[in-house]
Design an enzyme around this catalytic site. Structure first.
Site, PDB file in Angstrom:
ATOM      1  N   ASP A  42     -34.985 -10.125  12.852  1.00 33.67           N
ATOM      2  CA  ASP A  42     -36.134  -9.259  13.478  1.00 33.67           C
ATOM      3  C   ASP A  42     -36.221  -8.031  12.783  1.00 33.67           C
ATOM      4  OD1 ASP A  42     -33.773  -8.202  14.770  1.00 33.67           O
ATOM      5  OD2 ASP A  42     -34.105  -9.032  16.583  1.00 33.67           O
ATOM      6  N   ASN A  84     -30.658  -8.817  29.005  1.00 33.90           N
ATOM      7  CA  ASN A  84     -31.535  -9.659  29.696  1.00 33.90           C
ATOM      8  C   ASN A  84     -31.545 -11.199  29.226  1.00 33.90           C
ATOM      9  OD1 ASN A  84     -32.803  -9.325  27.272  1.00 33.90           O
ATOM     10  ND2 ASN A  84     -34.863  -8.494  28.130  1.00 33.90           N
ATOM     11  N   HIS A 137     -31.893 -11.706  25.850  1.00 28.69           N
ATOM     12  CA  HIS A 137     -32.642 -12.020  24.575  1.00 28.69           C
ATOM     13  C   HIS A 137     -31.733 -12.280  23.508  1.00 28.69           C
ATOM     14  CE1 HIS A 137     -33.249  -7.470  23.704  1.00 28.69           C
ATOM     15  NE2 HIS A 137     -32.381  -8.070  22.896  1.00 28.69           N
ATOM     16  N   GLU A 181     -38.045 -12.216  24.247  1.00 29.62           N
ATOM     17  CA  GLU A 181     -37.503 -11.783  25.712  1.00 29.62           C
ATOM     18  C   GLU A 181     -37.689 -12.793  26.408  1.00 29.62           C
ATOM     19  OE1 GLU A 181     -36.372  -8.927  25.819  1.00 29.62           O
ATOM     20  OE2 GLU A 181     -37.675  -7.261  25.140  1.00 29.62           O
TER      21      GLU A 181
HETATM   22  C1  GLP Z   1     -31.323  -6.096  19.928  1.00 34.25           C
HETATM   23  C2  GLP Z   1     -31.592  -6.744  18.643  1.00 34.25           C
HETATM   24  C3  GLP Z   1     -30.614  -8.038  19.206  1.00 34.25           C
HETATM   25  C4  GLP Z   1     -29.557  -7.766  19.536  1.00 34.25           C
HETATM   26  C5  GLP Z   1     -29.353  -6.988  20.890  1.00 34.25           C
HETATM   27  C6  GLP Z   1     -27.994  -6.384  21.388  1.00 34.25           C
HETATM   28  O1  GLP Z   1     -32.320  -5.829  20.768  1.00 34.25           O
HETATM   29  N1  GLP Z   1     -32.696  -7.383  18.413  1.00 34.25           N
HETATM   30  O2  GLP Z   1     -30.705  -8.998  17.911  1.00 34.25           O
HETATM   31  O3  GLP Z   1     -28.544  -8.981  19.877  1.00 34.25           O
HETATM   32  O4  GLP Z   1     -30.100  -5.719  20.570  1.00 34.25           O
HETATM   33  O5  GLP Z   1     -27.696  -5.324  20.678  1.00 34.25           O
HETATM   34  P1  GLP Z   1     -26.247  -4.824  20.937  1.00 34.25           P
HETATM   35  O6  GLP Z   1     -25.302  -5.533  19.740  1.00 34.25           O
HETATM   36  O7  GLP Z   1     -26.498  -3.510  20.426  1.00 34.25           O
HETATM   37  O8  GLP Z   1     -25.589  -4.877  22.305  1.00 34.25           O
END
Ligand code: GLP
Length: 242
Positions: A67, A136, A138, A143
């Site tokens: 992404d 959440n 995702h 989402e």
């Molecule tokens: C972002 C990314 C996700 C990731 C998520 C969790 O929203 N788009 O790919 O898994 O955050 O992030 P973290 O690893 O910092 O908890």
């Protein structure tokens, strides 16, 4: 699903990195599906260390990222392109031309989404897809909700997601409101998926995703439909299993 609880984050990083390194030993031209966020940083550090020791080469590999924020130019310090360059690409031998992070600043975002899918068709399928998980549920930036899409698309970010990511921007107002993300269908086409989560704050969502129903209300739960998923948790995120 193969769920493993590791003793420490170091073990978790080493386990994930070892899967990627052994894939590359067997298939140097493999396509890696890569993720951002704080979770994979230690895995990338481990891969860089293995590369420096001559234990792995990325010279023939391809990568595709999950992404990117809409509206950030690739050189913006908080773009996921910058993140990948900083944490991985600039330290290893992967040709930058073999790496693809969606361009969230493209004038035609629909064409950019199609180009992302095409790149996966050209050099894929993705051999191993690395994933974190949002609070959440995702994955990528898919989402929760009935509007879940299969292919790479533009998504409106939830306020909670923007708030969670505000720590990187300093100010929530600066966090983009949209992102380009691989869809869940794109993610599920990977041959193998490794989802990594650590910390007590991820325990509830991990439990819900992998022991609860398969539902678009928790996008990570759709991974239950994939035949080759490895879930790596630390003690805090996986304590409910013990
Ligand atoms: C972002 C990314 C996700 C990731 C998520 C969790 O929203 N788009 O790919 O898994 O955050 O992030 P973290 O690893 O910092 O908890």
């Amino acid at each position: 699903m193969n769920i493993r609880i590791l003793n420490s984050r170091e073990d978790l990083n080493a386990t994930a990195a070892a899967v990627i390194a052994s894939l590359l030993l067997n298939k140097p031209q493999a396509m890696l599906g890569l993720a951002t966020g704080s979770t994979p940083i230690g895995i990338y550090r481990q891969l860089v260390e293995m590369y420096r020791k001559g234990q792995v080469s990325f010279a023939r590999a391809y990568s595709v990222n999950l992404d990117e924020y809409v509206g950030l130019p690739p050189e913006h310090p908080q773009s996921y392109r910058s993140f990948m360059n900083e944490h991985l690409f600039q330290h290893i031998d992967i040709p930058l031309a073999h790496t693809r992070v969606p361009d969230g600043n493209a004038a035609d975002l629909a064409a950019e989404c199609a180009a992302h899918e095409q790149a996966i068709l050209d050099h894929g399928p993705v051999d191993v897809q690395l994933l974190g998980i949002g609070h959440n549920g995702h994955i990528g930036f898919n989402e929760p909700g009935q509007g879940l899409k299969g292919a790479t698309h533009v998504v409106d970010l939830e306020e909670g997601t923007r708030a969670a990511n505000a720590r990187f921007f300093g100010n929530i107002a600066d966090v983009p409101k949209q992102a380009v993300t691989m869809g869940v269908g794109t993610i599920l086409k990977a041959k193998q998926i490794i989802l990594v989560a650590f910390g007590a704050d991820k325990a509830d969502i991990v439990k819900q995703a992998f022991t609860g129903p398969v539902t678009t209300e928790c996008p990570a739960s759709l991974l239950q439909c994939h035949p080759n998923v490895l879930i790596l948790l630390d003690q805090e995120a996986g304590g409910w299993l013990i």
